[in-house]
Motif scaffolding. Sequence first.
Motif, PDB file in Angstrom:
ATOM      1  N   TYR A 113      30.108 109.208 -36.694  1.00 25.84           N
ATOM      2  CA  TYR A 113      29.217 108.697 -35.657  1.00 25.84           C
ATOM      3  C   TYR A 113      28.091 107.889 -36.306  1.00 25.84           C
ATOM      4  CZ  TYR A 113      31.500 112.239 -32.757  1.00 25.84           C
ATOM      5  OH  TYR A 113      32.433 112.998 -32.089  1.00 25.84           O
ATOM      6  N   GLY A 114      27.876 106.669 -35.812  1.00 24.63           N
ATOM      7  CA  GLY A 114      26.819 105.818 -36.342  1.00 24.63           C
ATOM      8  C   GLY A 114      25.581 105.838 -35.463  1.00 24.63           C
ATOM      9  N   HIS A 115      24.415 105.864 -36.097  1.00 26.16           N
ATOM     10  CA  HIS A 115      23.143 105.910 -35.374  1.00 26.16           C
ATOM     11  C   HIS A 115      22.158 104.913 -35.993  1.00 26.16           C
ATOM     12  CE1 HIS A 115      24.111 109.854 -33.413  1.00 26.16           C
ATOM     13  NE2 HIS A 115      24.816 110.017 -34.516  1.00 26.16           N
ATOM     14  N   THR A 116      21.145 104.550 -35.220  1.00 28.29           N
ATOM     15  CA  THR A 116      20.068 103.686 -35.709  1.00 28.29           C
ATOM     16  C   THR A 116      18.732 104.279 -35.299  1.00 28.29           C
ATOM     17  OG1 THR A 116      19.830 102.317 -33.711  1.00 28.29           O
ATOM     18  CG2 THR A 116      21.563 101.688 -35.273  1.00 28.29           C
ATOM     19  N   ASP A 117      17.644 103.671 -35.804  1.00 31.33           N
ATOM     20  CA  ASP A 117      16.334 104.059 -35.281  1.00 31.33           C
ATOM     21  C   ASP A 117      16.085 103.293 -33.980  1.00 31.33           C
ATOM     22  OD1 ASP A 117      15.462 101.503 -36.074  1.00 31.33           O
ATOM     23  OD2 ASP A 117      14.630 102.240 -37.961  1.00 31.33           O
ATOM     24  N   LEU A 118      14.903 103.391 -33.440  1.00 29.34           N
ATOM     25  CA  LEU A 118      14.638 102.853 -32.105  1.00 29.34           C
ATOM     26  C   LEU A 118      14.142 101.414 -32.110  1.00 29.34           C
ATOM     27  CD1 LEU A 118      12.996 105.973 -30.393  1.00 29.34           C
ATOM     28  CD2 LEU A 118      15.393 105.328 -30.561  1.00 29.34           C
ATOM     29  N   VAL A 119      14.074 100.791 -33.266  1.00 25.80           N
ATOM     30  CA  VAL A 119      13.627  99.403 -33.366  1.00 25.80           C
ATOM     31  C   VAL A 119      14.782  98.474 -32.998  1.00 25.80           C
ATOM     32  CG1 VAL A 119      12.661  97.638 -34.871  1.00 25.80           C
ATOM     33  CG2 VAL A 119      11.993 100.037 -35.173  1.00 25.80           C
ATOM     34  N   GLY A 120      14.547  97.522 -32.093  1.00 30.36           N
ATOM     35  CA  GLY A 120      15.583  96.551 -31.730  1.00 30.36           C
ATOM     36  C   GLY A 120      16.234  96.859 -30.402  1.00 30.36           C
ATOM     37  N   SER A 121      17.106  95.940 -29.981  1.00 26.80           N
ATOM     38  CA  SER A 121      17.747  96.062 -28.674  1.00 26.80           C
ATOM     39  C   SER A 121      18.881  97.080 -28.695  1.00 26.80           C
ATOM     40  CB  SER A 121      18.305  94.705 -28.235  1.00 26.80           C
ATOM     41  OG  SER A 121      19.419  94.356 -29.041  1.00 26.80           O
ATOM     42  N   ALA A 146      21.980  96.663 -27.551  1.00 28.34           N
ATOM     43  CA  ALA A 146      23.238  96.031 -27.977  1.00 28.34           C
ATOM     44  C   ALA A 146      23.274  95.845 -29.489  1.00 28.34           C
ATOM     45  CB  ALA A 146      23.412  94.688 -27.272  1.00 28.34           C
ATOM     46  N   TYR A 147      22.177  95.363 -30.064  1.00 25.99           N
ATOM     47  CA  TYR A 147      22.151  95.134 -31.507  1.00 25.99           C
ATOM     48  C   TYR A 147      22.318  96.447 -32.268  1.00 25.99           C
ATOM     49  CZ  TYR A 147      20.781  93.615 -36.140  1.00 25.99           C
ATOM     50  OH  TYR A 147      20.780  93.357 -37.492  1.00 25.99           O
ATOM     51  N   ASN A 148      21.632  97.480 -31.816  1.00 27.91           N
ATOM     52  CA  ASN A 148      21.697  98.759 -32.511  1.00 27.91           C
ATOM     53  C   ASN A 148      23.049  99.435 -32.358  1.00 27.91           C
ATOM     54  OD1 ASN A 148      19.045  99.558 -33.855  1.00 27.91           O
ATOM     55  ND2 ASN A 148      18.347  98.773 -31.897  1.00 27.91           N
ATOM     56  N   LYS A 149      23.713  99.230 -31.229  1.00 25.87           N
ATOM     57  CA  LYS A 149      25.062  99.789 -31.078  1.00 25.87           C
ATOM     58  C   LYS A 149      26.009  99.144 -32.088  1.00 25.87           C
ATOM     59  CE  LYS A 149      28.348 101.210 -27.530  1.00 25.87           C
ATOM     60  NZ  LYS A 149      28.105 102.646 -27.755  1.00 25.87           N
ATOM     61  N   ALA A 150      25.879  97.823 -32.260  1.00 24.31           N
ATOM     62  CA  ALA A 150      26.716  97.126 -33.239  1.00 24.31           C
ATOM     63  C   ALA A 150      26.374  97.564 -34.655  1.00 24.31           C
ATOM     64  CB  ALA A 150      26.543  95.620 -33.087  1.00 24.31           C
ATOM     65  N   GLY A 186      24.333 104.066 -31.549  1.00 23.77           N
ATOM     66  CA  GLY A 186      23.191 103.172 -31.635  1.00 23.77           C
ATOM     67  C   GLY A 186      21.902 103.946 -31.750  1.00 23.77           C
ATOM     68  N   LYS A 187      20.948 103.634 -30.875  1.00 21.18           N
ATOM     69  CA  LYS A 187      19.647 104.301 -30.926  1.00 21.18           C
ATOM     70  C   LYS A 187      19.493 105.340 -29.819  1.00 21.18           C
ATOM     71  CE  LYS A 187      17.102 100.788 -28.215  1.00 21.18           C
ATOM     72  NZ  LYS A 187      15.917  99.890 -28.241  1.00 21.18           N
ATOM     73  N   GLN A 217      20.497 108.499 -29.657  1.00 18.48           N
ATOM     74  CA  GLN A 217      20.355 109.911 -30.031  1.00 18.48           C
ATOM     75  C   GLN A 217      19.489 110.058 -31.283  1.00 18.48           C
ATOM     76  OE1 GLN A 217      24.098 111.992 -30.251  1.00 18.48           O
ATOM     77  NE2 GLN A 217      24.742 111.367 -28.212  1.00 18.48           N
ATOM     78  N   PRO A 218      18.204 109.704 -31.182  1.00 25.93           N
ATOM     79  CA  PRO A 218      17.332 109.808 -32.355  1.00 25.93           C
ATOM     80  C   PRO A 218      17.038 111.256 -32.730  1.00 25.93           C
ATOM     81  CG  PRO A 218      16.037 109.323 -30.400  1.00 25.93           C
ATOM     82  CD  PRO A 218      17.484 109.230 -29.984  1.00 25.93           C
ATOM     83  N   LEU A 219      16.886 111.512 -34.022  1.00 24.02           N
ATOM     84  CA  LEU A 219      16.428 112.821 -34.477  1.00 24.02           C
ATOM     85  C   LEU A 219      14.910 112.914 -34.356  1.00 24.02           C
ATOM     86  CD1 LEU A 219      18.579 113.370 -37.705  1.00 24.02           C
ATOM     87  CD2 LEU A 219      18.872 114.457 -35.469  1.00 24.02           C
ATOM     88  N   VAL A 220      14.264 111.777 -34.590  1.00 21.60           N
ATOM     89  CA  VAL A 220      12.806 111.700 -34.506  1.00 21.60           C
ATOM     90  C   VAL A 220      12.460 110.692 -33.423  1.00 21.60           C
ATOM     91  CG1 VAL A 220      10.671 111.198 -35.744  1.00 21.60           C
ATOM     92  CG2 VAL A 220      12.615 112.221 -36.963  1.00 21.60           C
ATOM     93  N   ASP A 221      11.709 111.117 -32.429  1.00 22.47           N
ATOM     94  CA  ASP A 221      11.395 110.257 -31.286  1.00 22.47           C
ATOM     95  C   ASP A 221      10.188 109.380 -31.605  1.00 22.47           C
ATOM     96  OD1 ASP A 221      11.349 109.070 -28.840  1.00 22.47           O
ATOM     97  OD2 ASP A 221      10.583 110.812 -27.748  1.00 22.47           O
ATOM     98  N   THR A 222      10.460 108.264 -32.256  1.00 20.29           N
ATOM     99  CA  THR A 222       9.413 107.318 -32.601  1.00 20.29           C
ATOM    100  C   THR A 222       9.953 105.904 -32.487  1.00 20.29           C
ATOM    101  OG1 THR A 222       7.925 106.521 -34.347  1.00 20.29           O
ATOM    102  CG2 THR A 222       9.987 107.539 -35.055  1.00 20.29           C
ATOM    103  N   ASN A 223       9.109 104.993 -32.023  1.00 22.62           N
ATOM    104  CA  ASN A 223       9.515 103.587 -31.922  1.00 22.62           C
ATOM    105  C   ASN A 223       9.356 102.849 -33.237  1.00 22.62           C
ATOM    106  OD1 ASN A 223      10.255 103.602 -29.150  1.00 22.62           O
ATOM    107  ND2 ASN A 223       8.090 103.553 -28.574  1.00 22.62           N
ATOM    108  N   ASN A 224       8.821 103.518 -34.238  1.00 22.08           N
ATOM    109  CA  ASN A 224       8.647 102.907 -35.553  1.00 22.08           C
ATOM    110  C   ASN A 224       9.918 103.073 -36.386  1.00 22.08           C
ATOM    111  OD1 ASN A 224       5.881 102.258 -35.067  1.00 22.08           O
ATOM    112  ND2 ASN A 224       5.346 104.405 -35.472  1.00 22.08           N
TER     113      ASN A 224
END
Length: 211
Positions: A102-110, A112-116, A146-147, A149-156
């Motif tokens: 499973y791939g994940h990202t932080d909350l920065v960006g859109s 669609a971009y983070n899902k890719a 993507g973004k 399911q964050p572990l840390v809820d931060t927009n940074n």
Amino acid sequence: MSKAAFVKSFAMVSLVAVASCSTEAGSELDEGSFGNPTMNNILVETGQKSYAVDLAKRFAEETPSTINFAFNSSQLDDNARAALAIQAKWIAQFPEMKFKVYGHTDLVGSVAYNKALGLRRAQAAVNYIESQGISRSRLAAVVSYGKSQPLVDTNNPNRENRRTVTEVDGFLKNHPTVLNGKYAEVVFREYVASAAYQTELTGTGAAGNSQ
């Protein structure tokens, strides 16, 4: 209340009661990891479900199942490659099992971009595990959250959120051990941490490109 109205009301209550009692057994187990409710019924009845869950717990306890990434990157660093090599060594000793990454990202960006980006990270992890001698057919499912399911809820920017997670996805249907129903033998098989890979390393470079 007239007799006709009473009969109609009683019929409606009965239908609601029947509907509430007709939930398919095992449907509460369906969380996306082991198929739909009907499949879960089969897994529970044959014992596969509990054995698969036990192995999933073992994998999470005995390997570094999570790797992390630099900001806006799907490039594997040395720590990620080392963790994936350990994952591959464990996977090689349990050839009856299949896995998802499973791939994940932080909350920065859109979204669609983070899902890719999450998908590229998952593909990079799968490619490296495959390079350690694991058949791609056992790593066929690659998923990106993507973004969402964050572990840390931060927009940074946050490294903990930029990750892939490898998980047990169940038993291979056509493996001889599985066909003979010897799930317990798989679960209680000793994992030898020092075991050699089944095949030689075919590459040590990272898979995937930075974006």
